[in-house]
Structures are given as C-alpha cells and as structure tokens.
Design a protein around this motif. Structure first.
Motif, PDB file in Angstrom:
ATOM      1  N   ALA A 263       5.076  -8.251 -18.720  1.00  0.00           N
ATOM      2  CA  ALA A 263       5.625  -9.206 -17.754  1.00  0.00           C
ATOM      3  C   ALA A 263       7.036  -8.846 -17.298  1.00  0.00           C
ATOM      4  O   ALA A 263       7.394  -9.059 -16.144  1.00  0.00           O
ATOM      5  CB  ALA A 263       5.605 -10.609 -18.346  1.00  0.00           C
ATOM      6  N   GLY A 264       7.853  -8.309 -18.174  1.00  0.00           N
ATOM      7  CA  GLY A 264       9.225  -8.000 -17.796  1.00  0.00           C
ATOM      8  C   GLY A 264       9.482  -6.550 -17.463  1.00  0.00           C
ATOM      9  O   GLY A 264      10.643  -6.143 -17.281  1.00  0.00           O
ATOM     10  N   ASP A 265       8.433  -5.747 -17.361  1.00  0.00           N
ATOM     11  CA  ASP A 265       8.616  -4.310 -17.154  1.00  0.00           C
ATOM     12  C   ASP A 265       9.025  -4.002 -15.719  1.00  0.00           C
ATOM     13  O   ASP A 265       8.465  -4.559 -14.765  1.00  0.00           O
ATOM     14  CB  ASP A 265       7.330  -3.560 -17.494  1.00  0.00           C
ATOM     15  N   PHE A 266       9.978  -3.096 -15.580  1.00  0.00           N
ATOM     16  CA  PHE A 266      10.460  -2.733 -14.254  1.00  0.00           C
ATOM     17  C   PHE A 266      11.143  -1.374 -14.337  1.00  0.00           C
ATOM     18  O   PHE A 266      11.434  -0.834 -15.409  1.00  0.00           O
ATOM     19  CB  PHE A 266      11.463  -3.772 -13.742  1.00  0.00           C
ATOM     20  N   SER A 267      11.429  -0.820 -13.163  1.00  0.00           N
ATOM     21  CA  SER A 267      12.215   0.402 -13.043  1.00  0.00           C
ATOM     22  C   SER A 267      13.103   0.261 -11.822  1.00  0.00           C
ATOM     23  O   SER A 267      12.627  -0.066 -10.732  1.00  0.00           O
ATOM     24  CB  SER A 267      11.300   1.622 -12.889  1.00  0.00           C
ATOM     25  N   GLU A 268      14.420   0.490 -12.002  1.00  0.00           N
ATOM     26  CA  GLU A 268      15.374   0.434 -10.899  1.00  0.00           C
ATOM     27  C   GLU A 268      16.159   1.732 -10.895  1.00  0.00           C
ATOM     28  O   GLU A 268      16.861   2.048 -11.861  1.00  0.00           O
ATOM     29  CB  GLU A 268      16.302  -0.766 -11.034  1.00  0.00           C
ATOM     30  N   ARG A 299      18.911   5.457 -13.777  1.00  0.00           N
ATOM     31  CA  ARG A 299      17.738   4.570 -13.859  1.00  0.00           C
ATOM     32  C   ARG A 299      17.916   3.574 -14.999  1.00  0.00           C
ATOM     33  O   ARG A 299      18.337   3.929 -16.100  1.00  0.00           O
ATOM     34  CB  ARG A 299      16.483   5.406 -14.090  1.00  0.00           C
ATOM     35  N   GLU A 300      17.570   2.314 -14.699  1.00  0.00           N
ATOM     36  CA  GLU A 300      17.489   1.260 -15.700  1.00  0.00           C
ATOM     37  C   GLU A 300      16.054   0.770 -15.720  1.00  0.00           C
ATOM     38  O   GLU A 300      15.461   0.529 -14.655  1.00  0.00           O
ATOM     39  CB  GLU A 300      18.455   0.121 -15.350  1.00  0.00           C
ATOM     40  N   PHE A 301      15.480   0.618 -16.904  1.00  0.00           N
ATOM     41  CA  PHE A 301      14.056   0.294 -16.939  1.00  0.00           C
ATOM     42  C   PHE A 301      13.687  -0.413 -18.232  1.00  0.00           C
ATOM     43  O   PHE A 301      14.445  -0.415 -19.217  1.00  0.00           O
ATOM     44  CB  PHE A 301      13.207   1.556 -16.784  1.00  0.00           C
ATOM     45  N   LEU A 312      15.406  -3.155 -22.819  1.00  0.00           N
ATOM     46  CA  LEU A 312      16.137  -2.511 -21.751  1.00  0.00           C
ATOM     47  C   LEU A 312      16.561  -1.104 -22.159  1.00  0.00           C
ATOM     48  O   LEU A 312      17.034  -0.878 -23.270  1.00  0.00           O
ATOM     49  CB  LEU A 312      17.364  -3.346 -21.385  1.00  0.00           C
ATOM     50  N   ALA A 313      16.397  -0.146 -21.258  1.00  0.00           N
ATOM     51  CA  ALA A 313      16.769   1.247 -21.512  1.00  0.00           C
ATOM     52  C   ALA A 313      17.415   1.820 -20.263  1.00  0.00           C
ATOM     53  O   ALA A 313      17.219   1.314 -19.155  1.00  0.00           O
ATOM     54  CB  ALA A 313      15.540   2.066 -21.905  1.00  0.00           C
ATOM     55  N   GLN A 353      19.047   6.311 -23.269  1.00  0.00           N
ATOM     56  CA  GLN A 353      19.430   5.327 -24.277  1.00  0.00           C
ATOM     57  C   GLN A 353      18.338   4.269 -24.372  1.00  0.00           C
ATOM     58  O   GLN A 353      18.077   3.538 -23.413  1.00  0.00           O
ATOM     59  CB  GLN A 353      20.765   4.669 -23.910  1.00  0.00           C
ATOM     60  N   THR A 354      17.654   4.201 -25.520  1.00  0.00           N
ATOM     61  CA  THR A 354      16.611   3.207 -25.765  1.00  0.00           C
ATOM     62  C   THR A 354      16.900   2.505 -27.084  1.00  0.00           C
ATOM     63  O   THR A 354      17.869   2.815 -27.784  1.00  0.00           O
ATOM     64  CB  THR A 354      15.222   3.864 -25.826  1.00  0.00           C
ATOM     65  N   SER A 355      16.026   1.576 -27.443  1.00  0.00           N
ATOM     66  CA  SER A 355      16.184   0.869 -28.720  1.00  0.00           C
ATOM     67  C   SER A 355      15.987   1.794 -29.911  1.00  0.00           C
ATOM     68  O   SER A 355      16.351   1.450 -31.038  1.00  0.00           O
ATOM     69  CB  SER A 355      15.188  -0.293 -28.794  1.00  0.00           C
TER      70      SER A 355
END
Length: 652
Positions: A263-268, A299-301, A312-313, A353-355
C-alpha cells in the motif's frame, strides 16, 4: 573459450562480424552510427543492424519504446506495469538479468548503470525526439564492451533543424493525460537549438500505480567549417506508486488490485544529465569525436514484501563519462578502409541506504579499443577489433570494506560477402563480458559472501539478407556460450555465477510491399536458452520465451490517412528465479494493436489502441514468498484493452 585477463588471445578469441543493413523504404541512404561509433551512409563494419526510421515510428502510433520494440526481431520485453516505466529489453534470452546484458544507448550515451542492477529508464527518451533507432543483434563486446552481451539498441535523437514548433495534448485510458511542447531552429551563423517539455500523468491499469512524470530537454549546437560542438541538458522528475505482484488466486479475484502489503510502496526519482560533445576534422583522413557526460540520479523509494513491510530507502548515483575516439577513413582500390580507436572512461559514486544498512561504491570502469574495416575486394569486407577493459570497485557494505578489481580483454575479426546485387551473406564470432554490479557482489538481506566472478562469453552468428524491389528478407542463426553467467537464484535468495550456459536460436524477418499503399512486415524469433553445467544442468533460463513473432500491416489510403495494425505472439516462459524449472510456467499470449494517423495542414490526430481483443495475460512473473514464507508463483498482470488519443499542431 575466452581471452585471459592479461589479454592473451585464445583460439576462439577472434570475432567474425558482418552487418546486414535494414532495407529502408526510402531511396535515401540510411545513416548508421552503431556499426563504427560515427555516422556513415553504408554499413561495412561488423554488426547486424536493423534501423527503425522516423516515418515508421510515427506511423506505428507508439507512445513509448516498449510499444515500439515489443516482439521486434530478436527482442523480448519484460514489463511490470505495461507503461514502459518498469520494462527491460531482452536480446538473446537473459530474462531477469536482461537489463544488465542488453546495452541501451541514447546518441551513444549509456542508459545502463554499470554500478548496480537498476534497469535503464526506457521512458527517458520521448519518441517524438527520436529520428531513428538502430538495433544491433548479438554481442558488441569490442566496440561497446561491458554489458553489450546479447545486443544493443542505440536511440538517435533529432538534431535542431529549420524553425519548427510542435504543441501536443493527449488523453487515454486510466485517466491518462499528457502535454508536450517542442521548438527548434537552425540559424545562419551556425548556432542551433531545440527545447522540449512534457508532462504525463496517469492512474495506470493497476490500483496503487499512479504516475506523474515531467521531462525537460535542451540541445544547443554550433557548426563551423571543420567541425562542431553540442551541449545537452535533461531533467526528469518521476513519481510512481508500485502495486507489486499478485498470486494466482488474487489474479483471478481482481487483476487490477494491489495487495495490502504494497500500500505504501512508491518510487520518486530526480535525474539530471549534462553532456558536451565535439567533432573535428583533423586532416584529409582523420577526425576526432568525443563526449563528456555527467548524470545525477537521486531516488527515494519504498518496496514492501509479503512477509514484512517496506521501509523508506534512498539511492544516489553520480556517473561521469569521457568517450574520446579517432576515426580514420582511407581510400583503397576496392573501397574505403575505416579505423576507429578510442577509450571509454567512466566513474561512478553510488550510495544505497536501506533498513539493512548502507552500501557504498566508488567505481571506475576504463577501456581502450580499436576496430579496423578493410575491403578485401569489391565483394568481401573484413573487420578486426580489440578491447581491454578494467574495473576498480571500492565497496563498503554490511561485510566491511572490499576492493574488488578485475579486467577482461576481447577481440574481433569479421567477414561479409556481397554475393550479388540482391544477396548478402555474413558470419560473425564475438567475445563479450560483463562485470558484476555492487548489488550482485553483495546481498545485505541474507548476508551473501562478497564477490562474484566476471561473466565472459563468445557469440557465433551467420546470416543472409535478400533484397529485391518491394521485398526484403533476413535470416540470422546464432549460438552464445557463457561462463560464470551472473544471475539470481530465488530458491537461495542469493546472487550466483551459473557454471556454463548456452543460447541457440534464429531470427527471420521480412517486408513485402504488396501495393504502393500497402506493406506487410513480419518477424519470427526462436530462442533456446539453457544451463549446460552445474546443479541446474539442462534447465531453461527463466523469463525467456522459446518463440516470439510479429506480423504488421501499413496502409496509406490517401495522403492524409495512415492505418497500422500488428499482431504479437509470445510462447510460455519459466517464471523469474525458477532455475529448477519446478513451478508452473508463465502462459503464452497473443495480442492485437491498432494505430491510425490523420493529417490535415498543420494538424495531426493519432489514435493507438493496444490489446484490441482484451486479452488477459501477464507479461512478467516470478517466484515469490507469501506471508507464511511459502514459495508461490507471482504475476504482474498486463493492461487489458486501452487507447491513447493525441492531437498535434505543428508550425513551420
């Protein structure tokens, strides 16, 4: 067989290559760059090249590269959402790793990322800015190097010309809307400019798949007596929601839905590209060409999993390139000898950078190359080439700091025979290589040991082209053997080197002008990709169809009207990641697309209808995990019937 890292020639380390030019409907000579990395009006260097000209692009009504190239001879396209935004071009059957084994160029500039496995952005180039597309079947390891394994596509954009201005608005299915403007001019003092801007928004076929994209492009040219300069600037802002895949029961329930886990997945993404180029005639025989490129991609995704939510990454990538080359053309008794010698120098700074923690890369890829084409007599052309490339990787990841450096050398030798005025024959052998990317060297999720071997291989091809007034046909057969092919094993969730793999196949394409106003085009491709050693010996490479085909018809009933129809076919495929070939296969499909253009004065109206018969199918699929960590087949459903209407006004 392959060349050693120190560059010693092996017995099979010599490429044979010869080219087959596309039989253009126009009487004007086809200008081709991909065969020698400089413009030429004849294709005497080793490459099997098909050229899609500007008229064909317009008449197809295609809105993006996916629509234009799908099921062309030797090409398969794997698309997640059907709008070209998450699509990869596959040549010679690489499936999930096609984005790293098929080289995509824009005016000779790489769209591929040497640092990581992110696929090239096929929507970075609007088709209205394209003058032609050159498709090279098979390896181009000597002239283009890293990642030019299965083939390459070079997209040639339109240079500024006499004053013109275009304004277009468009609308289509899924609340799709677009606005476009373009202006260009070439002045008497040698200066020229072209500027274009576009915005496109759409809900797309799936839930949770809205997209908003803005593109701005500027090109400045200055021509003088013995050469010229150019400068290009591109800015892309792209936001897209990511709906993820569906399991079979979810697909049957509602093909357009997106699972709650996504539901919250995106790529900007924000992309800035600057490029400066020079071409200079040095003397009677030699000229110089070169380009400097700087590309920033931020990119933020967020990408979720069925087993745990996404977080968030960020991903930052800066690529700097310098591509100088010298071209020599010498007249000989039987024609012209052509020499191309140059270097490809690339620097990449990459940060993810990821979790799971950061992954940092400082990478250098440097290469030198040379290619010589000689006319042996008035019918035979011989080509030889050589490239040496090295990669330096400084990687900082969960495993600490690693320095992974390596090098490869490949060679080329080629022959083509113009048997008579109608028949051309060729043979080709081409060594190729691919350096592993940072996310293939590492796997922070499951702690994969750092480091993979380079992928190396050799491609052998033979073909014939028959050209007669109103009828053209071309046949190519090939075999591609690879050592240490780099891939991803979903069963172990790790990147691996496959021991040995082989691809054998054939492509047949033709064009028949039935009447002055009607032309039929068709192609059929057979691909047999298999693993020939190791634990998966005898199994097929995932996501590669054994058979694909295309049949199209162009009809121009009057100067104002043009009608286009095509039928596409693809056989079933092994699911992505299923090297054991144990899961159900991705079913084959056939679709019909239509296009029409009506022109009156400065106005042009275009209509494109895709999937006319409303076929329900999936263009991509892979093995995934459900919430209970059970492996299941997952699918990316393709859009059903959809249309796009464009209104264009041109001032000249």
């Amino acid at each position: 067989m392959k060349l050693s890292n120190k560059g010693r020639w092996s017995t099979a380390g010599i490429l044979l290559a010869a080219n087959l030019p596309l039989l253009a409907a126009s009487h004007l000579p086809t200008i081709v760059i991909s065969a020698s990395r400089t413009e030429q009006t004849s294709i005497e260097t080793p490459a099997g090249i098909t050229v899609i000209e500007r008229d064909e692009i317009e008449q197809s009504g295609a809105q993006n590269l996916q629509q234009l190239l799908q099921s062309r001879s030797s090409i398969q396209i794997n698309s997640l959402y059907g709008d070209g935004s998450q699509a990869t071009i596959d040549m010679r059957g690489f499936g999930p790793t096609a984005g790293s084994n098929t080289l995509i160029l824009v005016d000779g500039r790489r769209l591929n990322n040497p640092s990581d496995i992110a696929a090239p952005d096929l929507n970075a180039i609007d088709l209205r800015r394209v003058t032609r597309i050159e498709i090279v079947q098979g390896s181009a390891g000597t002239l283009y190097g890293n990642q030019a394994v299965g083939g390459m596509v070079n997209i040639i954009t339109r240079e500024p010309e006499a004053f013109s201005a275009d304004i277009a608005i468009a609308a289509g299915s899924y609340k799709g809307r677009e606005g476009y403007a373009d202006i260009s001019n070439r002045l008497d003092n040698g200066l020229a400019y072209r500027f274009s801007a576009k915005r496109r928004i759409s809900d797309n076929y799936r839930d949770n798949n809205e997209t908003d994209r803005n593109d701005f492009n500027l090109r400045l040219d200055y021509e003088y007596a013995r050469g010229g300069l150019f400068f290009e600037q591109q800015r892309i802002d792209h936001f897209q929601q990511l709906p993820g895949s569906l399991f079979a029961d979810e697909l049957a329930q509602n093909r357009r839905q997106s699972a709650a886990a996504y539901a919250g997945d995106f790529s900007e993404t924000e992309t800035d590209v600057s490029r400066f180029g020079l071409h200079q005639q040095l003397d009677r025989y030699w000229s110089f060409e070169g380009e400097l490129t700087h590309r920033d991609n931020d990119r933020e995704f967020q990408t979720g999993f069925r087993t745990f939510p996404g977080s968030l990454a960020t991903q930052e990538r800066t690529v700097k390139g310098f591509n100088p080359r010298f071209i020599g053309v010498y007249p000989m008794a039987n024609g012209e000898a052509r020499v191309t010698a140059g270097a490809d120098l690339e620097r990449t700074d990459y940060a993810l950078q990821t979790s799971f923690g950061p992954t940092l890369l400082d990478q250098s890829v440097d290469a030198v190359y040379a290619q010589v084409t000689l006319p042996a007599n008035d019918r035979i052309t011989v080509t030889a080439g050589f490239r040496h490339a090295s990669v330096d990787n400084a990687i900082e990841s969960f495993a600490g700091v690693d320095q992974l450096d390596d090098s490869e050398s490949v060679g080329a030798l080629g022959v083509s025979l113009q048997a008579n005025d109608s028949l051309r024959l060729f043979v080709r052998v081409d060594e190729n290589f691919r350096f592993a990317t940072v996310d293939e060297h590492t796997n922070p999720v499951f702690g994969q040991p750092v480091g993979l071997e380079n992928q190396t291989g050799i491609s052998q091809e033979a073909g014939a082209e028959w050209r007669r007034p109103g009828f053209n046909a071309k046949l190519v057969i090939y075999r591609l053997d690879l050592d240490n092919e780099i891939s991803f094993d979903a069963s172990e969730f790790s990147n691996i080197n496959l021991d040995e793999t082989r691809r054998e196949g054939a492509t047949l394409e033709g064009s028949w002008q039935v009447r002055p106003t009607i032309t039929l085009n068709g192609s059929l491709t057979y691909t047999d990709p298999s693993i020939t050693d190791g634990p998966f010996d005898g199994n097929r490479i995932p996501l590669v169809a054994a058979r694909t085909g295309r049949l199209s018809a162009d009809w121009t009933p009057s100067q104002r009207w043009h009608l286009y129809a095509e039928g596409l076919f693809s056989s079933q495929r092994v699911l992505g990641g299923d090297f054991g070939n144990r899961f159900e296969e991705l079913p084959g499909y056939g679709v019909v697309n239509l296009g029409s253009q009506f022109t009156t004065g400065p106005w042009r109206i275009g209509l494109r209808i895709d999937n006319l018969l409303d076929k329900q199918y999936s263009n991509a699929g892979a093995v995934g995990f459900d919430t209970g960590f059970t492996r299941r087949a997952a699918f990316f459903p393709a859009p059903e019937r959809n249309l796009w209407l464009t209104l264009n006004y041109r001032i000249e």
